[in-house]
Design a protein around this motif. Sequence first.
Motif, short mmCIF file in Angstrom:
data_model
loop_
_atom_site.label_atom_id
_atom_site.label_comp_id
_atom_site.label_asym_id
_atom_site.label_seq_id
_atom_site.Cartn_x
_atom_site.Cartn_y
_atom_site.Cartn_z
N ARG A 101 0.81 -1.21 0.00
CA ARG A 101 0.00 0.00 0.00
C ARG A 101 0.85 1.27 0.00
N THR A 102 2.15 1.16 0.29
CA THR A 102 3.01 2.34 0.22
C THR A 102 3.26 2.76 -1.23
N TYR A 103 2.99 1.85 -2.17
CA TYR A 103 3.19 2.15 -3.59
C TYR A 103 1.90 2.07 -4.41
N LEU A 104 0.99 1.19 -3.99
CA LEU A 104 -0.20 0.92 -4.80
C LEU A 104 -1.47 1.14 -4.00
N SER A 105 -2.51 1.57 -4.69
CA SER A 105 -3.83 1.64 -4.06
C SER A 105 -4.35 0.22 -3.91
N GLU A 106 -5.41 0.04 -3.14
CA GLU A 106 -5.99 -1.29 -2.95
C GLU A 106 -6.45 -1.86 -4.29
N GLU A 107 -7.05 -1.00 -5.12
CA GLU A 107 -7.52 -1.45 -6.43
C GLU A 107 -6.35 -1.88 -7.31
N ALA A 108 -5.26 -1.09 -7.30
CA ALA A 108 -4.09 -1.42 -8.11
C ALA A 108 -3.43 -2.70 -7.63
N GLU A 109 -3.41 -2.90 -6.31
CA GLU A 109 -2.83 -4.13 -5.76
C GLU A 109 -3.64 -5.35 -6.21
N ASN A 110 -4.97 -5.23 -6.17
CA ASN A 110 -5.83 -6.34 -6.59
C ASN A 110 -5.67 -6.64 -8.08
N GLN A 111 -5.53 -5.57 -8.89
CA GLN A 111 -5.32 -5.77 -10.33
C GLN A 111 -4.00 -6.47 -10.59
N LEU A 112 -2.94 -6.07 -9.84
CA LEU A 112 -1.64 -6.70 -10.01
C LEU A 112 -1.69 -8.17 -9.60
N LEU A 113 -2.39 -8.47 -8.52
CA LEU A 113 -2.51 -9.85 -8.08
C LEU A 113 -3.22 -10.69 -9.14
N ARG A 114 -4.27 -10.13 -9.78
CA ARG A 114 -4.96 -10.86 -10.85
C ARG A 114 -4.02 -11.11 -12.02
N ARG A 115 -3.20 -10.10 -12.36
CA ARG A 115 -2.25 -10.28 -13.47
C ARG A 115 -1.20 -11.34 -13.14
N ILE A 116 -0.77 -11.37 -11.88
CA ILE A 116 0.20 -12.39 -11.46
C ILE A 116 -0.39 -13.78 -11.65
N LEU A 117 -1.62 -13.97 -11.21
CA LEU A 117 -2.28 -15.28 -11.33
C LEU A 117 -2.49 -15.66 -12.78
N GLU A 118 -2.92 -14.67 -13.61
CA GLU A 118 -3.14 -14.95 -15.03
C GLU A 118 -1.82 -15.28 -15.74
N THR A 119 -0.77 -14.51 -15.43
CA THR A 119 0.54 -14.75 -16.06
C THR A 119 1.10 -16.09 -15.63
N ASN A 120 0.93 -16.42 -14.36
CA ASN A 120 1.37 -17.73 -13.86
C ASN A 120 0.71 -18.85 -14.64
N ALA A 121 -0.60 -18.74 -14.82
CA ALA A 121 -1.34 -19.78 -15.54
C ALA A 121 -0.87 -19.88 -16.99
N LEU A 122 -0.67 -18.72 -17.64
CA LEU A 122 -0.25 -18.70 -19.04
C LEU A 122 1.13 -19.31 -19.21
N LEU A 123 2.09 -18.89 -18.37
CA LEU A 123 3.45 -19.37 -18.51
C LEU A 123 3.58 -20.84 -18.14
#
Length: 408
Positions: A101-123
């Motif tokens: 939260r020192t760098y990202l809003s709660e919404e941005a953190e949740n979006q990044l977490l979704r991208r991590i999960l999606e990228t993990n699945a793709l790779l």
Amino acid sequence: MRVENGNNFQLYIFNFQTEYDYRRLVIYGKTQLILDQNYESYGISDFVSDDDFLRHHLFPTEASTIHWNAWLSRHPHKKEEWEQASKLLEAVRLGLSDYARTYLSEEAENQLLRRILETNALLTREAGPSPVRQLRSRWISYAGVAAAVALIIAGWAVFDKSRPHADRYRQLTESHAGLLDEKINTGSEPITVLLPDSSSVNLSPGSRISFSKSYGTAERVVYLSGGAEFDVTRNPAAPFLVYANEIVTRVLGTRFTVTAFESDRDITVRVATGKVSVYRNGALTGTEGKKGVQQELVLIPNQQAVFVKAVELFSKSLVPEPEVVIPSKKTQPSFVYNETPAGDVFADLQDAYGIEIVYDAEALSSCQLTASLSEESFEEKLDIICKSISAAHQVVDARIIITAKGCK
């Protein structure tokens, strides 16, 4: 592929496993990298949003490692931001929201977490079994040698990186050789170590502690490897410092527990009474004076700090089983209620356990509780109260947040 600029260069040939490797063929030397993204203007949040940065940290390959090492060598002024972005990405993966939260809003953190999960699945799908390409058969002997060399280098890197962590206690104490008294618990039960100022240490099995032979004359410093519970004699003129691997805990007089076994991935500090501050040992972590680095956490009773060694980040939360810590001058609540306003009930919990409870007083103004909670734990009390008034609770940064629509 040819490079005609008169410079020496090295051509790296890879055993490509994913589409990402094909796109990131690297020619390294005095020649610029192919497909080198312009990261010059990137900040921390930009890096964690970049596909290539994300892919490299989730599924690093030989190609991506050489690419990023080369880019960082040409842009050393961006190294600190790149490393902070790496830690931020790992913090989101580990759920360390207070740091994220020192760098990202709660919404941005949740979006990044979704991208991590999606990228993990793709790779993961991309790295699965694939047909053998004709191109690969020509390079098979080179790929085998390269893979063997890469494994040796990677193994040495892991070994070399792990050595400082395994030797933290030695690093902390070796400069005081001959000046320290050391106590080691080789048994299977905790032992009590009494310090010269009457502070006591309950030392866990497999743990050791050292302190100066002149302890208490000018300072009160101890060095710990393993686990210990401290009951510190109050002395405002001489703060009590515990050096445990990568962190330092500073107190005036209190009871707290430090768990810092060198083989563990985390270091934990839990406070039972009083107040402590916890911070990195900058000399060991290399973060002394760096901007954007968590400097200090202040803990009060029933709070804990967890330091994750892999990313060198703190998180603050409640201890697993909070205990009543009501001041001696106050009377402990009976926790027996008969049509008692919910606000008064939460006030009792807050005073008894020293844990901040945040709620909407207006929304709960008509809510009442009739129950006997004298035998229940803190968590059980909280669950019963919330269910009785149709509310929900969550822990955020060692505080309890109550959400409720109100009572009819």
